[in-house]
Write an enzyme that holds these catalytic residues in place. Structure first.
Site, PDB file in Angstrom:
ATOM      1  N   ASP A  83      30.402  22.801  -0.249  1.00 29.48           N
ATOM      2  CA  ASP A  83      30.926  21.691   0.558  1.00 29.48           C
ATOM      3  C   ASP A  83      29.819  20.879   1.197  1.00 29.48           C
ATOM      4  O   ASP A  83      29.989  19.718   1.519  1.00 29.48           O
ATOM      5  CB  ASP A  83      31.879  22.231   1.624  1.00 29.48           C
ATOM      6  CG  ASP A  83      33.121  22.787   0.962  1.00 29.48           C
ATOM      7  OD1 ASP A  83      33.066  23.948   0.499  1.00 29.48           O
ATOM      8  OD2 ASP A  83      34.106  22.050   0.856  1.00 29.48           O
TER       9      ASP A  83
ATOM     10  N   ASN B  50      29.720  26.933   1.834  1.00 27.93           N
ATOM     11  CA  ASN B  50      30.894  27.004   0.940  1.00 27.93           C
ATOM     12  C   ASN B  50      31.965  27.838   1.637  1.00 27.93           C
ATOM     13  O   ASN B  50      31.784  28.312   2.771  1.00 27.93           O
ATOM     14  CB  ASN B  50      30.486  27.602  -0.415  1.00 27.93           C
ATOM     15  CG  ASN B  50      31.571  27.439  -1.471  1.00 27.93           C
ATOM     16  OD1 ASN B  50      32.127  26.357  -1.630  1.00 27.93           O
ATOM     17  ND2 ASN B  50      31.904  28.521  -2.164  1.00 27.93           N
TER      18      ASN B  50
HETATM   19  O1  MRU Z   1      38.968  24.610   2.137  1.00 29.82           O
HETATM   20  P1  MRU Z   1      38.822  24.098   0.732  1.00 29.82           P
HETATM   21  O2  MRU Z   1      39.841  24.633  -0.201  1.00 29.82           O
HETATM   22  O3  MRU Z   1      38.732  22.577   0.694  1.00 29.82           O
HETATM   23  O4  MRU Z   1      37.409  24.655   0.265  1.00 29.82           O
HETATM   24  C1  MRU Z   1      36.946  24.390  -1.007  1.00 29.82           C
HETATM   25  C2  MRU Z   1      35.671  25.070  -1.300  1.00 29.82           C
HETATM   26  O5  MRU Z   1      35.112  25.772  -0.499  1.00 29.82           O
HETATM   27  C3  MRU Z   1      35.049  24.770  -2.618  1.00 29.82           C
HETATM   28  O6  MRU Z   1      34.313  25.865  -3.078  1.00 29.82           O
HETATM   29  C4  MRU Z   1      34.108  23.581  -2.434  1.00 29.82           C
HETATM   30  O7  MRU Z   1      34.805  22.482  -1.894  1.00 29.82           O
HETATM   31  C5  MRU Z   1      33.445  23.194  -3.664  1.00 29.82           C
HETATM   32  S1  MRU Z   1      34.579  22.321  -4.658  1.00 29.82           S
HETATM   33  C6  MRU Z   1      34.146  21.710  -6.029  1.00 29.82           C
END
Ligand code: MRU
Length: 364
Positions: free
Chosen positions: A243, A253
């Site tokens: 992220d 992440n």
């Molecule tokens: O809380 P989320 O579902 O939005 O979290 C998503 C993640 O942690 C993913 O691993 C990250 O966004 C990478 S996505 C290509």
């Protein structure tokens, strides 16, 4: 990528550019439902409530939300308000700010009457760019998988992934799952260990759903099983998304990623993180101290949803009434535990030098 043999993207605009349609990810894997976002408030709600989620996808939905906001109030004050309102929806992923900054710069350089159309077209361009970048990440990462396969020709490559960093987290292809899709399509035998990813279970619900749609062998495991599997030689590589990556290569992440990186380090398992350039935050150097970690509702920890015996989606409480819960949505894996970063431009070391080598325009 495919759902029951049919190709989908996570988002598509109306023919008349009035609304943008998204897959409601809170209903997967048990229901396939879509939502139409007609206002900037709809877009903000979709991101905050995780109807759409995943760093690259929330960036694109933020960009469309900004364009919708320009149809509501295209003044300079409207630009500032749209940027602030959409940015406040989720604090951790870099991609949202990156997309909103791009839209704000475009809007302020465009006459008011043309702002909505310009920003709508730009949101489409950001979406197309995301598809191209994710496909490139897939091609670069697939080479790592193929190299591991070449060393062990008589068995599938075992890959552990956390959360959902597949096509549902982007527009298409995904980040961490893109190399898996590319390698599988090239005929590499592989198997994916899918961390369930409590509390929202994006692994058990979304990653498993995606892999099933692409006929990729996979096994869902409890979050705490990864270390055990690594100790017993059952994981060839760990591959996750991100992220936010700092300019020094720290990887933020989904919560629990850090523990997988520690286990991988202890067991000599290579640990890769895949992300497009829009995930890199060039302003930050110390991920643990600087990256804002989203805290979500305690109810996501105390309760769990799934398919009931009657076919209805049910939510049940798993903790005793009265117990306190906290819900940290992300954690940071220090760069020293990351074997390499996989970007649309290729692989690099998780370090300031490594990242600057791939993105020389960011050097100051
Ligand atoms: O809380 P989320 O579902 O939005 O979290 C998503 C993640 O942690 C993913 O691993 C990250 O966004 C990478 S996505 C290509």
């Amino acid at each position: 990528m495919k759902i029951e043999g049919r190709h989908y993207r996570t988002l598509w605009p109306d023919a008349d550019d009035a609304r943008v349609h998204v897959i409601d990810q809170t209903r997967l894997p048990h229901r396939f439902e879509t939502r139409a976002l007609a206002t900037s408030a709809d877009a903000a709600r979709a991101i905050a409530d995780m109807i759409v989620r995943g760093a690259p996808l929330i960036g694109v939905v933020g960009a469309y939300g900004f364009a919708l906001a320009m149809g509501e109030d295209a003044s300079d004050a409207g630009v500032a308000e749209a940027h602030a309102k959409l940015l406040a929806t989720r604090p951790t992923a870099s991609n949202l700010r990156w997309a909103l900054d791009r839209q704000r710069t475009l809007a302020l350089g465009t006459p008011q009457a043309a702002r909505r159309a310009a920003c709508w077209a730009e949101a489409g361009e950001i979406a197309e760019e995301d598809v191209r970048f994710c496909e490139a990440i897939g091609a670069h990462g697939a080479r790592i998988i193929a190299e591991i396969a070449a060393k062990n020709p008589h068995r599938p490559v075992d890959i552990l992934t956390h959360c959902n960093a597949g096509w549902l987290a982007t527009i298409d292809w995904g980040t961490a799952l893109a190399p898996i899709y590319k390698a599988a399509r090239a005929g590499v035998a592989l198997h994916v260990w899918v961390d369930e990813t409590r509390p929202r279970n994006q692994g058990a619900s979304l990653t498993a759903f995606e892999l099933l749609g692409e006929n990729i062998p996979h096994t869902v495991i409890a979050d705490n099983a990864g270390g055990h599997l690594m100790q017993h030689g059952r994981v060839d590589m760990a591959l996750v998304g991100s992220d936010r990556v700092t300019a020094t290569g720290d990887v933020c992440n989904k919560i629990g990623t850090y523990l997988k990186a520690l286990a991988a380090h202890d067991n000599g398992v290579p640990f890769y993180a895949a992300m497009p350039g829009s995930t890199i935050d060039w302003t930050m150097r110390d991920g643990v101290r600087e990256i804002p970690i989203e805290q979500r509702a305690a109810r996501e920890v105390t309760h769990i949803s799934g398919l009931g015996a009657d076919g209805a989606i049910a939510t049940v409480q798993v903790t005793p009434t009265g117990s306190k819960a906290e819900n940290y949505a992300f954690d940071v894996t220090p760069a020293k535990y990351v074997t390499a970063l996989i970007t649309e431009r290729g692989l690099c070391a998780a370090s300031a030098d490594g990242l600057r080598g791939l993105y020389p325009e960011q050097s100051t």
